[in-house]
Motif scaffolding. Structure first.
Motif, PDB file in Angstrom:
ATOM      1  N   LEU A  51      72.029  30.295   2.071  1.00  0.00           N
ATOM      2  CA  LEU A  51      72.450  29.505   3.239  1.00  0.00           C
ATOM      3  C   LEU A  51      72.644  30.413   4.457  1.00  0.00           C
ATOM      4  O   LEU A  51      72.285  30.056   5.581  1.00  0.00           O
ATOM      5  CB  LEU A  51      73.754  28.783   2.893  1.00  0.00           C
ATOM      6  CG  LEU A  51      74.239  27.678   3.826  1.00  0.00           C
ATOM      7  CD1 LEU A  51      73.234  26.539   3.881  1.00  0.00           C
ATOM      8  CD2 LEU A  51      75.595  27.157   3.364  1.00  0.00           C
ATOM      9  N   LEU A 102      74.019  21.713   6.844  1.00  0.00           N
ATOM     10  CA  LEU A 102      74.128  21.716   5.375  1.00  0.00           C
ATOM     11  C   LEU A 102      75.576  21.919   4.921  1.00  0.00           C
ATOM     12  O   LEU A 102      76.003  21.333   3.923  1.00  0.00           O
ATOM     13  CB  LEU A 102      73.219  22.795   4.770  1.00  0.00           C
ATOM     14  CG  LEU A 102      71.715  22.524   4.882  1.00  0.00           C
ATOM     15  CD1 LEU A 102      70.928  23.546   4.069  1.00  0.00           C
ATOM     16  CD2 LEU A 102      71.348  21.118   4.430  1.00  0.00           C
ATOM     17  N   ARG A 103      76.315  22.736   5.640  1.00  0.00           N
ATOM     18  CA  ARG A 103      77.742  22.908   5.302  1.00  0.00           C
ATOM     19  C   ARG A 103      78.482  21.577   5.438  1.00  0.00           C
ATOM     20  O   ARG A 103      79.270  21.201   4.575  1.00  0.00           O
ATOM     21  CB  ARG A 103      78.404  23.918   6.245  1.00  0.00           C
ATOM     22  CG  ARG A 103      78.154  25.344   5.898  1.00  0.00           C
ATOM     23  CD  ARG A 103      78.956  26.260   6.829  1.00  0.00           C
ATOM     24  NE  ARG A 103      78.427  27.593   6.806  1.00  0.00           N
ATOM     25  CZ  ARG A 103      78.604  28.446   5.798  1.00  0.00           C
ATOM     26  NH1 ARG A 103      79.328  28.089   4.763  1.00  0.00           N
ATOM     27  NH2 ARG A 103      78.080  29.649   5.834  1.00  0.00           N
ATOM     28  N   ALA A 155      77.179  18.588   5.374  1.00  0.00           N
ATOM     29  CA  ALA A 155      76.671  17.594   4.415  1.00  0.00           C
ATOM     30  C   ALA A 155      77.154  17.876   2.995  1.00  0.00           C
ATOM     31  O   ALA A 155      77.535  16.955   2.264  1.00  0.00           O
ATOM     32  CB  ALA A 155      75.153  17.570   4.453  1.00  0.00           C
ATOM     33  N   TYR A 156      77.171  19.140   2.597  1.00  0.00           N
ATOM     34  CA  TYR A 156      77.441  19.444   1.185  1.00  0.00           C
ATOM     35  C   TYR A 156      78.815  20.021   0.915  1.00  0.00           C
ATOM     36  O   TYR A 156      79.381  19.781  -0.147  1.00  0.00           O
ATOM     37  CB  TYR A 156      76.343  20.361   0.637  1.00  0.00           C
ATOM     38  CG  TYR A 156      75.068  19.582   0.429  1.00  0.00           C
ATOM     39  CD1 TYR A 156      74.882  18.825  -0.731  1.00  0.00           C
ATOM     40  CD2 TYR A 156      74.096  19.525   1.409  1.00  0.00           C
ATOM     41  CE1 TYR A 156      73.743  18.069  -0.902  1.00  0.00           C
ATOM     42  CE2 TYR A 156      72.946  18.768   1.237  1.00  0.00           C
ATOM     43  CZ  TYR A 156      72.781  18.044   0.077  1.00  0.00           C
ATOM     44  OH  TYR A 156      71.664  17.267  -0.110  1.00  0.00           O
ATOM     45  N   TYR A 157      79.350  20.788   1.827  1.00  0.00           N
ATOM     46  CA  TYR A 157      80.671  21.376   1.553  1.00  0.00           C
ATOM     47  C   TYR A 157      81.803  20.539   2.144  1.00  0.00           C
ATOM     48  O   TYR A 157      82.937  20.653   1.735  1.00  0.00           O
ATOM     49  CB  TYR A 157      80.720  22.825   2.036  1.00  0.00           C
ATOM     50  CG  TYR A 157      79.718  23.703   1.307  1.00  0.00           C
ATOM     51  CD1 TYR A 157      79.591  23.641  -0.077  1.00  0.00           C
ATOM     52  CD2 TYR A 157      78.886  24.564   1.986  1.00  0.00           C
ATOM     53  CE1 TYR A 157      78.668  24.416  -0.748  1.00  0.00           C
ATOM     54  CE2 TYR A 157      77.957  25.355   1.317  1.00  0.00           C
ATOM     55  CZ  TYR A 157      77.850  25.271  -0.051  1.00  0.00           C
ATOM     56  OH  TYR A 157      76.925  26.042  -0.728  1.00  0.00           O
ATOM     57  N   GLU A 158      81.465  19.701   3.135  1.00  0.00           N
ATOM     58  CA  GLU A 158      82.485  18.795   3.670  1.00  0.00           C
ATOM     59  C   GLU A 158      82.178  17.344   3.327  1.00  0.00           C
ATOM     60  O   GLU A 158      82.963  16.453   3.651  1.00  0.00           O
ATOM     61  CB  GLU A 158      82.625  18.974   5.184  1.00  0.00           C
ATOM     62  CG  GLU A 158      83.183  20.342   5.537  1.00  0.00           C
ATOM     63  CD  GLU A 158      83.654  20.442   6.977  1.00  0.00           C
ATOM     64  OE1 GLU A 158      84.062  19.416   7.548  1.00  0.00           O
ATOM     65  OE2 GLU A 158      83.602  21.549   7.508  1.00  0.00           O
ATOM     66  N   GLY A 159      81.047  17.095   2.702  1.00  0.00           N
ATOM     67  CA  GLY A 159      80.742  15.758   2.189  1.00  0.00           C
ATOM     68  C   GLY A 159      80.490  14.705   3.252  1.00  0.00           C
ATOM     69  O   GLY A 159      80.712  13.514   3.013  1.00  0.00           O
ATOM     70  N   LEU A 160      80.019  15.100   4.426  1.00  0.00           N
ATOM     71  CA  LEU A 160      79.756  14.123   5.479  1.00  0.00           C
ATOM     72  C   LEU A 160      78.358  13.527   5.320  1.00  0.00           C
ATOM     73  O   LEU A 160      77.428  14.205   4.883  1.00  0.00           O
ATOM     74  CB  LEU A 160      79.855  14.769   6.866  1.00  0.00           C
ATOM     75  CG  LEU A 160      81.176  15.431   7.270  1.00  0.00           C
ATOM     76  CD1 LEU A 160      81.132  15.815   8.747  1.00  0.00           C
ATOM     77  CD2 LEU A 160      82.364  14.523   7.019  1.00  0.00           C
ATOM     78  N   THR A 161      78.226  12.247   5.718  1.00  0.00           N
ATOM     79  CA  THR A 161      76.898  11.642   5.772  1.00  0.00           C
ATOM     80  C   THR A 161      76.197  12.128   7.044  1.00  0.00           C
ATOM     81  O   THR A 161      76.837  12.696   7.940  1.00  0.00           O
ATOM     82  CB  THR A 161      76.984  10.107   5.826  1.00  0.00           C
ATOM     83  OG1 THR A 161      77.629   9.737   7.058  1.00  0.00           O
ATOM     84  CG2 THR A 161      77.780   9.552   4.650  1.00  0.00           C
ATOM     85  N   GLN A 162      74.906  11.851   7.139  1.00  0.00           N
ATOM     86  CA  GLN A 162      74.175  12.270   8.342  1.00  0.00           C
ATOM     87  C   GLN A 162      74.716  11.544   9.581  1.00  0.00           C
ATOM     88  O   GLN A 162      74.777  12.132  10.660  1.00  0.00           O
ATOM     89  CB  GLN A 162      72.682  12.004   8.155  1.00  0.00           C
ATOM     90  CG  GLN A 162      72.085  12.877   7.052  1.00  0.00           C
ATOM     91  CD  GLN A 162      70.585  12.677   6.900  1.00  0.00           C
ATOM     92  OE1 GLN A 162      69.798  13.524   7.259  1.00  0.00           O
ATOM     93  NE2 GLN A 162      70.188  11.534   6.361  1.00  0.00           N
ATOM     94  N   LYS A 192      68.935  14.316  11.273  1.00  0.00           N
ATOM     95  CA  LYS A 192      68.051  14.095  10.119  1.00  0.00           C
ATOM     96  C   LYS A 192      66.952  15.151  10.059  1.00  0.00           C
ATOM     97  O   LYS A 192      66.618  15.654   8.990  1.00  0.00           O
ATOM     98  CB  LYS A 192      67.440  12.691  10.189  1.00  0.00           C
ATOM     99  CG  LYS A 192      68.459  11.596   9.903  1.00  0.00           C
ATOM    100  CD  LYS A 192      67.822  10.222   9.926  1.00  0.00           C
ATOM    101  CE  LYS A 192      68.859   9.172   9.521  1.00  0.00           C
ATOM    102  NZ  LYS A 192      68.262   7.840   9.399  1.00  0.00           N
ATOM    103  N   VAL A 248      68.530  18.450   8.890  1.00  0.00           N
ATOM    104  CA  VAL A 248      68.849  18.435   7.455  1.00  0.00           C
ATOM    105  C   VAL A 248      67.565  18.625   6.644  1.00  0.00           C
ATOM    106  O   VAL A 248      67.513  19.437   5.714  1.00  0.00           O
ATOM    107  CB  VAL A 248      69.562  17.120   7.056  1.00  0.00           C
ATOM    108  CG1 VAL A 248      69.633  16.989   5.531  1.00  0.00           C
ATOM    109  CG2 VAL A 248      70.969  17.074   7.646  1.00  0.00           C
ATOM    110  N   LEU A 249      66.536  17.895   7.027  1.00  0.00           N
ATOM    111  CA  LEU A 249      65.263  17.990   6.302  1.00  0.00           C
ATOM    112  C   LEU A 249      64.703  19.411   6.382  1.00  0.00           C
ATOM    113  O   LEU A 249      64.316  20.007   5.372  1.00  0.00           O
ATOM    114  CB  LEU A 249      64.261  16.991   6.897  1.00  0.00           C
ATOM    115  CG  LEU A 249      62.881  16.953   6.240  1.00  0.00           C
ATOM    116  CD1 LEU A 249      62.988  16.495   4.786  1.00  0.00           C
ATOM    117  CD2 LEU A 249      61.941  16.022   7.008  1.00  0.00           C
ATOM    118  N   MET A 286      66.861  21.848   4.312  1.00  0.00           N
ATOM    119  CA  MET A 286      66.696  21.713   2.861  1.00  0.00           C
ATOM    120  C   MET A 286      65.356  22.271   2.398  1.00  0.00           C
ATOM    121  O   MET A 286      65.253  22.894   1.348  1.00  0.00           O
ATOM    122  CB  MET A 286      66.886  20.257   2.438  1.00  0.00           C
ATOM    123  CG  MET A 286      68.343  19.835   2.562  1.00  0.00           C
ATOM    124  SD  MET A 286      68.611  18.085   2.268  1.00  0.00           S
ATOM    125  CE  MET A 286      68.626  18.016   0.501  1.00  0.00           C
TER     126      MET A 286
END
Lengths: 198, 102
Positions: free
Chosen positions: A121, A132-133, A135-142, A157, A160-161, A164
């Motif tokens: 990362l 990505l942080r 989205a994945y470490y704080e669990g937020l949606t886009q 979007k 994020v794409l 990833m």
């Protein structure tokens, strides 16, 4: 930032800046691992001992092996030493069970895996790391990320794409170097750069 | 749909939303139809699934923010402890473990 294996090679060659880079890359995740096993009060001391061992035994790192696995093996041993040295009559059986034997090795491996992802990362651009942080470490949606960063949803979007894709590609490249397998394959062949935004 | 730029979309499904469970049923089923006929999106989906799996597994064991700050503080302390702990000055990490490192 280098891959873990590149850092390990620099460390084994006694490149002093490698230790600082390794600490910056893996320190937080090793600390999280140690906290889980020896508790918050002692974790930072064990972290320091772990990194002193890493420096002292740098010449034992085998570049054919995954660097994070070697690092976590040392952290795992230091954690076991710490639990053994305690004079408490009563020990937390769950903590011990989680650390020793097969379960302990599995846990160390899971943390090593996570540390490799974290290290990868750090090799992404700052804007890609950020989405990505969140989205994945704080669990937020886009949608939530777009609001948080005050950006159009389409931009989020696209980021994020792109992030990833890059994460997957870098991890595969690192794995290919480690295993000696070819780096080109369907993943790189299938990319459609035209769908990416800024 | 995936944006090409701010405020603009393409005919391709939002694959990140798809794998992260952010798409609704209509979008999921439309994505399925699209994936049947779009080789580019199938290639992208491979990337997305791999990235998603790596990050999801990582997020389950690493609690980033607190550990990062505490590791930084522990790092500052090593600068002191190493001074009396290193044997060979030539190979001492003291100069590496400087206090200005993030």
């Amino acid at each position: 930032m280098d891959t873990g294996e590149a850092l390990g090679i620099r460390l084994a060659a006694r490149d002093e800046t490698a230790l600082a880079d390794i600490y910056a890359t893996y320190g937080p995740s090793v600390l999280a691992f140690l906290r889980r096993h020896v508790g918050s009060n002692e974790a930072e001391d064990v972290l320091q001992r772990t990194f002193l061992d890493v420096w002292r035994h740098a010449d034992r790192y085998d570049p054919e092996k995954r660097f994070s696995a070697w690092l976590y093996t040392i952290a795992h041993r230091r954690a076991i030493d710490t639990l053994r040295s305690r004079r408490y009559k009563v020990v937390d059986l769950e903590a011990v069970r989680d650390l020793v034997g097969e379960d302990g090795r599995d846990t160390a491996e899971r943390f090593a895996d996570a540390a490799d992802v974290r290290a990868t990362l750090l090799r992404l651009s700052e804007v890609d790391q950020e989405v990505l942080r969140l989205a994945y470490y704080e669990g937020l949606t886009q949608v939530q990320i777009a609001k948080r960063l005050d950006l159009p949803l389409g931009t989020v979007k696209s980021r994020v794409l792109r992030a990833m894709r890059r994460m997957a590609t870098l991890m595969r490249e690192a794995d290919a170097v480690e295993t000696g397998s070819p780096t080109t394959g369907p993943l790189t062949m299938g990319m459609r750069e035209s769908s990416l935004a800024g | 749909m995936i944006a090409r730029g701010p405020g603009e979309t393409t005919g391709h499904p939002d694959l990140a939303a798809l794998v992260r469970g952010e798409a609704d049923n209509d979008e999921i089923l439309a994505a399925a139809d699209h994936l049947d006929r779009c080789a580019g999106c199938r290639g992208d989906l491979t990337h997305i699934v791999i990235g998603h799996a790596l990050l999801t597994r990582s997020s389950e064991v690493v609690h980033e923010d607190r550990a990062t700050e505490d590791a930084r503080l522990a790092y500052l302390a090593i600068d002191i402890s190493v001074e009396s702990d290193s044997g060979n000055p030539e190979h001492s990490p003291r100069s590496v473990l400087r206090t200005d490192h993030p």
